[in-house]
Design a protein around this motif. Structure first.
Motif, PDB file in Angstrom:
ATOM      1  N   GLY A   7       0.805  -1.217   0.000  1.00  0.00           N
ATOM      2  CA  GLY A   7       0.000   0.000   0.000  1.00  0.00           C
ATOM      3  C   GLY A   7       0.835   1.262   0.000  1.00  0.00           C
ATOM      4  N   SER A   8       1.898   1.284   0.796  1.00  0.00           N
ATOM      5  CA  SER A   8       2.770   2.468   0.819  1.00  0.00           C
ATOM      6  C   SER A   8       3.431   2.675  -0.536  1.00  0.00           C
ATOM      7  N   GLY A   9       3.833   1.583  -1.173  1.00  0.00           N
ATOM      8  CA  GLY A   9       4.439   1.700  -2.494  1.00  0.00           C
ATOM      9  C   GLY A   9       3.486   2.294  -3.512  1.00  0.00           C
ATOM     10  N   LEU A  10       2.213   1.915  -3.430  1.00  0.00           N
ATOM     11  CA  LEU A  10       1.205   2.453  -4.353  1.00  0.00           C
ATOM     12  C   LEU A  10       1.033   3.955  -4.164  1.00  0.00           C
ATOM     13  N   LEU A  11       0.930   4.401  -2.904  1.00  0.00           N
ATOM     14  CA  LEU A  11       0.760   5.829  -2.641  1.00  0.00           C
ATOM     15  C   LEU A  11       1.992   6.622  -3.063  1.00  0.00           C
ATOM     16  N   VAL A  12       3.179   6.068  -2.823  1.00  0.00           N
ATOM     17  CA  VAL A  12       4.408   6.744  -3.265  1.00  0.00           C
ATOM     18  C   VAL A  12       4.442   6.853  -4.780  1.00  0.00           C
ATOM     19  N   LEU A  13       4.030   5.797  -5.472  1.00  0.00           N
ATOM     20  CA  LEU A  13       4.018   5.808  -6.939  1.00  0.00           C
ATOM     21  C   LEU A  13       3.074   6.883  -7.465  1.00  0.00           C
ATOM     22  N   VAL A  14       1.869   6.981  -6.888  1.00  0.00           N
ATOM     23  CA  VAL A  14       0.903   7.997  -7.323  1.00  0.00           C
ATOM     24  C   VAL A  14       1.482   9.395  -7.157  1.00  0.00           C
ATOM     25  N   SER A  15       2.098   9.645  -6.015  1.00  0.00           N
ATOM     26  CA  SER A  15       2.660  10.971  -5.763  1.00  0.00           C
ATOM     27  C   SER A  15       3.829  11.279  -6.687  1.00  0.00           C
ATOM     28  N   MET A  16       4.699  10.301  -6.905  1.00  0.00           N
ATOM     29  CA  MET A  16       5.844  10.527  -7.793  1.00  0.00           C
ATOM     30  C   MET A  16       5.383  10.786  -9.219  1.00  0.00           C
ATOM     31  N   VAL A  17       4.377  10.047  -9.676  1.00  0.00           N
ATOM     32  CA  VAL A  17       3.857  10.264 -11.035  1.00  0.00           C
ATOM     33  C   VAL A  17       3.249  11.649 -11.157  1.00  0.00           C
TER      34      VAL A  17
END
Length: 536
Positions: free
Chosen positions: A455-465
């Motif tokens: 879940g943390s990886g998904l949120l980090v990915l959204v923010s980085m994108v």
């Protein structure tokens, strides 16, 4: 390691502390001579020497014929009566990570940042000295001394260059760390009062024989000490000083600060595995539930914070919290395989976060001024428009510079989000797979562990994108952009090291797991310290 045949190897343990000390002395004797290139070359040389010494220590520990733990008794006082430096695999790994990051930051700062204030070099070397000393020391009070040394240097570095936001964040940062230092002293006093020693190996040896009436005093001291370490590690809810401080610090300083929260993680990992994790089931349970809960909470808070960020400096600061939560979970799970994956993640996350802070400064130079003002207005301290520093130097045009910067951002995003096939994914996969294989049947904690990681990886990915789109599709100017080779090169090297760790993931993970297994078996460490700490 007793005997004189290992004395030459033992002396290596003090070199990562001695080299920065010599650099501090040299800079004090030369004075503040920011305009002289020979001073700059001298300091780059000291950072290179520190990297070489750290690499040698790492090679001796992790080489095909790895040596036993190197122990250096200062003043030749025998253990446990004198101060002792201990260089085992974990210490060598953290010292090398610090030295790599320090070399990259030194090169980056040498392009222009070191001229924006006074005494950058002695403060910088004092910080590296404190970091290396904290990783190498074998007793609690000396750990406190090195903590204070690195904190004192960090106070000056946070204020480097001046600015209203820096002063406000620095005052908050100093106040919180003074409280943490006070708690540190209280914890050390309680532990000394209950065990009669501050040597970490001696504490582990004395704990089984501690009187029942002193057991509560010892555990109270360990708990107070743990709070101090959790503050320094940036654990929720003791993290509130971190995002503001890291986001307003000069980018090279913030990049170096990426390793500072790992000192708190290191101290927790070292003491908990040495004293509690390898003992009885009751001892192993001491603090484990707290570490797991705080790890989940820190990871959740950091992930939500990342998702809310619209400026790159605050995004990088919250990524530090994400890594802090991940590392606390790896310790709290109390499994060598998970700890090994956590060590792999600690190195990768530190290098990638440092690269992101440096990359943020590069982007600030090439983005239009309107985009920079917008980023400043989104800071926590208000929407006031700070006076932007107009650097008068003309940097060199590098072919395909925009492509290089874009690729660096993509690599950082993939690593921090934990997407395959890069090292961030491999580290998380190693932790999750080890957690599932630790028990015959996965427990609820294991499923929560996996969910938090994914879940943390998904949120980090959204923010980085989202931030990548705002920067590279909206704000990046058209045509050629100018980059200083001395600034972009350290970023590229740090990310290449992360990629190299992905290519060599098999042997690297094997070495990390062996290091973790040694940590979870405290007897060899204790024996090595007492054997190597005999007076000659």
């Amino acid at each position: 390691m007793a005997g004189t045949e290992m004395n030459g190897v033992n002396h290596i343990a003090i070199l990562p502390v001695l080299v920065p000390l010599l650099a501090i002395i040299a800079n004090i004797l030369l004075g503040d001579q920011r305009a002289k290139s020979r001073v700059l070359g001298l300091n780059i040389g000291f950072s290179g020497l520190l990297l070489a010494v750290s690499a040698m220590l790492f090679a001796l520990q992790f080489g095909a014929e790895g040596i036993a733990t190197a122990v250096y008794p200062l003043g030749n006082w025998p253990v446990p009566f004198g101060i002792v430096l201990v260089a085992d695999r974990l210490a060598a790994l953290m010292v090398l990570t610090t030295s790599i990051l320090a070399m990259a930051v030194m090169l980056f700062a040498s392009a222009r940042w070191y001229r924006r204030g006074t005494n950058f070099f002695p403060l910088f070397h004092a910080l590296t000295m404190g970091l290396n000393g904290a990783f190498l020391t074998g007793d609690l009070f000396n750990l406190f001394v090195f903590f204070e040394l690195l904190l004192a240097a960090s106070y000056g570095l946070v204020l480097f260059g001046g600015g209203r936001n820096q002063v406000r964040a620095a005052l908050h940062y100093i106040a919180i760390n003074l409280v943490a230092s006070f708690l540190f002293l209280i914890g050390v006093a309680l532990i000394y009062g209950s065990t009669g020693t501050l040597n970490m190996a001696d504490i582990a040896r004395a704990l089984p024989a501690i009187a029942a009436e002193d057991r509560g005093l010892f555990e109270a001291g360990a708990a107070v000490l743990g709070i101090a370490f959790l503050i320094k590690a940036g654990a929720w809810p003791l993290h509130f000083w971190l995002p503001n401080t890291y986001s307003v610090a000069p980018p090279p300083v913030a990049a170096m600060f990426a390793i500072m929260t790992k000192v708190g993680f290191y101290a927790i990992l070292r003491l908990w595995t040495l004293v509690f994790a390898g003992g009885t089931a009751e001892e192993a349970a001491f603090g484990q539930a707290v570490l797991l809960v705080l790890g989940f909470a820190t990871l959740a808070y950091g992930s939500v914070g990342v998702l809310s960020c619209k400026s790159l400096d605050r995004l990088a600061s919250y990524l530090i919290l994400v890594s802090a939560g991940t590392l606390l979970l790896s310790v709290g799970y109390n499994d060598p395989g998970v700890t090994g994956g956590g060590l792999y993640y600690a190195v990768v996350a530190t290098l990638a976060a440092g690269a992101l802070f440096l990359l943020k400064d590069i982007l600030d130079q090439i983005l239009p001024s309107e985009a920079q003002v917008l980023a400043v207005s989104l800071e926590l301290y208000g929407d006031e428009e700070e006076e932007l520093d107009e650097d008068q130097e003309v940097s060199r045009t590098i072919p395909a510079a925009a492509t290089i910067v874009s690729l660096c951002f993509v690599v950082v995003g993939l690593i921090m989000a934990g997407l395959p096939p890069l090292s961030g994914f491999l580290a998380k996969f190693a932790m999750i797979s080890s957690a599932f294989s630790a028990d015959d049947a996965p427990t609820a904690a294991t499923w929560w562990f996996m969910g938090a990681m994914v879940g943390s990886g998904l949120l980090v990915l959204v923010s980085m994108v989202r931030n990548g789109i705002n920067i590279f599709w909206v704000s990046l100017p058209e045509g050629d952009i100018r980059l200083r080779p001395m600034e972009i090169a350290p970023v590229v090297v740090l990310l290449l090291l992360c990629l190299l760790m992905a290519v060599a993931a098999g042997p690297v993970l094997e070495a990390m797991t062996e290091t973790a297994m040694a940590l979870h078996t405290s007897a060899p460490y204790v024996e090595a310290v007492f054997a190597g700490g005999e007076a000659q």
